[in-house]
Scaffold this active site. Structure first.
Site, short mmCIF file in Angstrom:
data_model
loop_
_atom_site.label_atom_id
_atom_site.label_comp_id
_atom_site.label_asym_id
_atom_site.label_seq_id
_atom_site.Cartn_x
_atom_site.Cartn_y
_atom_site.Cartn_z
N THR A 1 0.87 -1.18 0.00
CA THR A 1 0.00 0.00 0.00
C THR A 1 0.90 1.22 0.00
O THR A 1 1.61 1.48 0.98
CB THR A 1 -0.91 0.02 1.24
OG1 THR A 1 -1.79 -1.11 1.19
CG2 THR A 1 -1.75 1.29 1.27
N LYS B 1 -7.71 1.49 -2.64
CA LYS B 1 -7.32 1.09 -1.29
C LYS B 1 -7.37 2.26 -0.31
O LYS B 1 -7.93 2.15 0.78
CB LYS B 1 -5.91 0.48 -1.32
CG LYS B 1 -5.30 0.19 0.06
CD LYS B 1 -6.05 -0.90 0.80
CE LYS B 1 -5.49 -1.11 2.22
NZ LYS B 1 -4.18 -1.78 2.22
#
Length: 311
Positions: free
Chosen positions: A94, A169
């Site tokens: 991420t 995300k």
């Protein structure tokens, strides 16, 4: 079965690599941590002496790294020009959207297909192979990555072009962080108004206030399905990681001039909880301990916001 390089064997990566190995793939694993390498070997992976050696003659590369700087460094120094151009590259870290797009552009210029494929689900889902993958990349790259990602997840969703996985995300986790704070606040208020927490759960989970943070990840011990709240807020998704994702979301919001007052306030509160009050290692739902006045802190911690007392 394919030969797969897996670089980054932390809490998430170790379970993901083990699931690829269980599926019969020849997984060459690399991490800077000796303990992580030993765990990977126990999970059926083969130890690689370096990232560059891990990617030699593979059909796929998976990376799970802490931040964008690490992703850029690993791909530029150890993957591009070292892995065959026929290998599909999958970054499951991420990171910020701009770095994801930059690295994929470099990959494409070097002749590779690559996707950004961050995950949702936490450590338990990584170990169980039930993650959700949000994937950014071309249709061709997604098609190459999907068979590998399906082994590690229950859902693999093509979000759009390069960087779209990261965008999905951080937007998802901004919503999660803000909704968890609101859920904690309402449980505390309900109890102070004399409502039993289980009774409030039974009502709100069937009413218009229902949300995932309440029904699937309740921050109150003994209410709803088992969650980290029932284990003293240990395990799960660390508050420090939630803060990382909220900061990425705020960075992205500034880059496109998007007004995100709830996301900004969630970042502020998680900064206070994770850093000033030392709650970063606890599950992100433990922020209820700050909201309900029971969080303990030493005298050096920053002052709480109005209305919040520190035990």
């Amino acid at each position: 079965m394919a030969r797969v390089a897996f670089i980054g064997l932390g809490n998430m990566g170790s379970g993901m690599a083990a699931n690829l190995a269980k599926a019969g793939h020849d997984v060459r694993a690399f991490d800077l941590s000796e303990a992580a390498l030993e765990k990977a070997e126990k999970g059926g992976c083969l130890r690689a002496p370096s990232a560059a050696e891990a990617v030699a003659e593979v059909e796929a590369v998976v990376t799970m790294l802490p931040a964008g700087t690490h992703v850029r460094s690993v791909y530029e120094a150890s993957v591009f020009g070292k892995a065959p151009t026929t290998a599909i590259l999958m970054d499951c870290s991420t990171i910020d959207v701009s770095t994801a797009r930059d690295v994929i552009a470099e990959a494409q210029a070097a002749g590779y297909n690559m996707v950004d494929a961050p995950v949702s689900g936490g450590i338990a889902a990584a170990e169980a192979g039930t993650l959700t993958f949000m994937v950014g990349g071309t249709d061709k790259a997604f098609g190459c990555a999907e068979p590998f990602l399906e082994i590690m997840g229950k859902a693999v969703i093509h979000a759009g072009g390069p960087g779209a996985g990261q965008a999905a995300k951080i937007c998802n986790n901004m919503l999660l962080g803000a909704s968890m704070i609101a859920t904690c606040e309402t449980f505390v208020l309900a109890q102070k108004l004399g409502l039993d927490p289980q009774t409030f759960f039974d009502i709100a989970s069937q009413a218009s206030g229902q949300n995932w943070s309440m029904t699937s990840y309740c921050p109150v011990p003994g209410v709803g399905p088992e969650t980290p709240a029932d284990r003293n807020y240990d395990g799960g998704f660390a508050a420090a990681l939630m803060l990382k994702d909220l900061r990425l979301a705020m960075e992205a919001a500034r880059s496109v001039d998007s007004y995100t007052p709830m996301g900004s306030h969630a970042e502020e509160l998680y900064t206070r909880f994770a850093e000033a009050l030392g709650g970063g290692g606890k599950d992100f739902s433990a922020i209820i301990k700050m909201i309900d006045d029971s969080w303990q802190s030493d005298s050096s911690a920053a002052s709480p916001p109005p209305g919040v007392r520190l035990g």
